[in-house]
Design a protein around this motif. Sequence first.
Motif, short mmCIF file in Angstrom:
data_model
loop_
_atom_site.label_atom_id
_atom_site.label_comp_id
_atom_site.label_asym_id
_atom_site.label_seq_id
_atom_site.Cartn_x
_atom_site.Cartn_y
_atom_site.Cartn_z
N LEU A 185 -9.68 -45.76 35.72
CA LEU A 185 -10.86 -45.31 35.58
C LEU A 185 -11.94 -46.19 34.97
CD1 LEU A 185 -9.65 -41.71 34.29
CD2 LEU A 185 -10.14 -42.34 36.60
N TRP B 192 -15.97 -45.75 33.37
CA TRP B 192 -16.98 -44.77 33.14
C TRP B 192 -18.23 -45.63 33.54
CZ3 TRP B 192 -21.43 -45.85 29.91
CH2 TRP B 192 -22.27 -44.93 29.71
N ILE C 11 -29.45 -41.41 27.65
CA ILE C 11 -28.88 -41.84 28.94
C ILE C 11 -28.23 -43.04 28.72
CG2 ILE C 11 -29.33 -42.84 31.31
CD1 ILE C 11 -31.36 -40.84 31.77
N GLY C 12 -26.77 -43.20 29.26
CA GLY C 12 -26.16 -44.81 29.03
C GLY C 12 -25.58 -44.99 30.52
N ASP D 37 -22.21 -51.68 31.42
CA ASP D 37 -22.80 -52.94 31.76
C ASP D 37 -22.73 -53.38 33.21
OD1 ASP D 37 -21.60 -54.60 28.60
OD2 ASP D 37 -23.62 -53.40 29.28
N SER E 279 -17.31 -33.08 21.76
CA SER E 279 -16.05 -33.43 21.72
C SER E 279 -16.04 -34.91 22.34
CB SER E 279 -15.10 -32.52 22.43
OG SER E 279 -15.11 -32.56 23.53
N ALA E 280 -17.05 -35.38 22.97
CA ALA E 280 -17.03 -36.44 23.78
C ALA E 280 -15.72 -36.69 24.90
CB ALA E 280 -17.13 -37.74 22.71
N ALA E 281 -15.66 -35.60 25.29
CA ALA E 281 -14.37 -35.73 26.31
C ALA E 281 -14.93 -34.95 27.66
CB ALA E 281 -13.28 -34.89 25.83
N TRP F 29 -13.71 -31.85 35.91
CA TRP F 29 -14.12 -33.26 37.10
C TRP F 29 -14.13 -32.62 38.67
CZ3 TRP F 29 -12.94 -38.66 35.57
CH2 TRP F 29 -12.74 -38.59 34.32
N GLN G 148 -18.03 -54.92 26.80
CA GLN G 148 -17.69 -53.44 26.88
C GLN G 148 -16.35 -53.60 27.48
OE1 GLN G 148 -20.12 -51.19 29.66
NE2 GLN G 148 -19.57 -49.21 28.61
N TYR H 91 -13.23 -39.71 18.51
CA TYR H 91 -13.72 -39.22 19.77
C TYR H 91 -12.76 -39.92 20.98
CZ TYR H 91 -17.64 -36.81 18.08
OH TYR H 91 -18.41 -36.10 17.28
N SER I 230 -9.70 -39.40 23.81
CA SER I 230 -9.49 -38.24 24.50
C SER I 230 -8.31 -38.95 25.49
CB SER I 230 -10.35 -37.78 25.48
OG SER I 230 -11.41 -38.47 26.25
N TYR J 183 -6.12 -38.40 29.55
CA TYR J 183 -6.31 -37.97 30.77
C TYR J 183 -5.15 -38.08 31.53
CZ TYR J 183 -11.05 -37.46 29.11
OH TYR J 183 -12.14 -37.47 28.63
N PRO K 223 -8.67 -36.45 37.30
CA PRO K 223 -7.96 -36.65 36.08
C PRO K 223 -8.23 -35.01 35.52
CG PRO K 223 -9.35 -38.51 36.44
CD PRO K 223 -9.60 -37.47 37.64
N TYR L 86 -8.24 -33.98 23.31
CA TYR L 86 -9.73 -34.58 23.06
C TYR L 86 -9.57 -34.71 21.67
CZ TYR L 86 -10.53 -29.51 21.92
OH TYR L 86 -10.47 -28.21 21.32
N GLU L 87 -10.62 -35.35 21.07
CA GLU L 87 -10.73 -35.41 19.47
C GLU L 87 -9.66 -35.89 18.89
OE1 GLU L 87 -14.72 -32.95 18.47
OE2 GLU L 87 -12.82 -31.83 18.42
N TYR M 89 -4.49 -41.99 31.13
CA TYR M 89 -5.65 -42.94 30.44
C TYR M 89 -6.12 -42.52 29.26
CZ TYR M 89 -5.83 -44.57 35.48
OH TYR M 89 -5.54 -44.93 36.75
N TYR N 285 -15.47 -42.63 22.98
CA TYR N 285 -16.84 -42.98 22.89
C TYR N 285 -17.07 -44.44 21.99
CZ TYR N 285 -21.64 -42.48 21.18
OH TYR N 285 -22.70 -42.59 20.99
N THR O 80 -27.10 -46.24 23.01
CA THR O 80 -27.12 -45.16 24.17
C THR O 80 -25.94 -44.43 24.17
OG1 THR O 80 -26.76 -46.90 25.80
CG2 THR O 80 -29.04 -46.49 25.16
N LEU O 81 -25.73 -43.65 25.42
CA LEU O 81 -24.50 -43.04 25.55
C LEU O 81 -23.61 -44.19 26.01
CD1 LEU O 81 -25.53 -39.78 27.43
CD2 LEU O 81 -25.05 -40.09 25.10
N ARG O 82 -22.30 -44.21 25.52
CA ARG O 82 -21.45 -45.29 26.20
C ARG O 82 -19.83 -44.74 25.90
NH1 ARG O 82 -22.81 -51.35 25.74
NH2 ARG O 82 -24.43 -50.58 27.26
N TRP O 83 -19.24 -44.64 26.95
CA TRP O 83 -17.82 -44.62 26.80
C TRP O 83 -16.87 -45.89 27.34
CZ3 TRP O 83 -20.93 -40.68 26.39
CH2 TRP O 83 -20.75 -39.53 25.67
N PHE P 119 -12.80 -46.53 29.02
CA PHE P 119 -11.39 -46.09 29.27
C PHE P 119 -10.49 -47.10 29.10
CE2 PHE P 119 -11.52 -41.92 31.26
CZ PHE P 119 -12.96 -41.74 31.74
N GLY Q 14 -6.78 -49.13 30.52
CA GLY Q 14 -6.38 -49.41 31.85
C GLY Q 14 -5.50 -48.59 32.67
#
Lengths: 119, 112
Positions: A45, A47, A58-59, A62, A103-105, A109, B1, B34, B36, B38, B46, B51-52, B89, B93, B98-101, B103, B105
Amino acid sequence: EVQLVESGGGLVQPGRSLRLSCAASGFTFDDYAMHWVRQAPGKGLEWVSGISWNSGSIGYADSVKGRFTISRDNAKNSLYLQMNSLRAEDTALYYCAKESTRSAAFDIWGQGTMVTVSS
Amino acid sequence: QSALTQPASVSGSPGQSITISCTGTSSDVGGYNYVSWYQQHPGKAPKLMIYEVSNRPSGVSNRFSGSKSGNTASLTISGLQAEDEADYYCSSYTSSSTLRWVFGGGTKLTVL
């Protein structure tokens, strides 16, 4: 029933554009941040992008920054991903995902829409 | 990243316990609670399992538990069952303006 349904995928040539959509139902769409997550064939996966409930934050990963644009229309309970300058490495199953409150989860889906970039 | 680091595969026999690690940095796993986890079965979307760091969503078996120490998070599955065989997986966070997550591998769990 809480549901996310993606659409808009398909076969596209390198350098062209595609717009993905995600229709939400069964929950108050404008209460939640939403995201796009992709999975290349046989891979993990990744993001891609996220947007807050009011589009104020918004994000982007890269790998897609400057080429992809996320947006939402709360009146239509819909999330979008405009993908420009597509590359072969963008080939993947694109999932729409709902972010759980604070919770940033990603708790809900969709089933995904497949994007194949090939000449 | 950079992606978070997970073992490619783990295995265990029915009834046993296994642990999957997820190593990041102070900018992601170590910096926020943060994290999580899956579960993904072949051909399926998924499913959120933790979480958390250590909280289970409603409906997820209490055989699944999560923890974190420093920059490494862990998922433990106790009393392994055949249906636990799947890819797992982790995600975190990350610090950003800005928002960014990010995962991990992914880890393939095989129930022997």
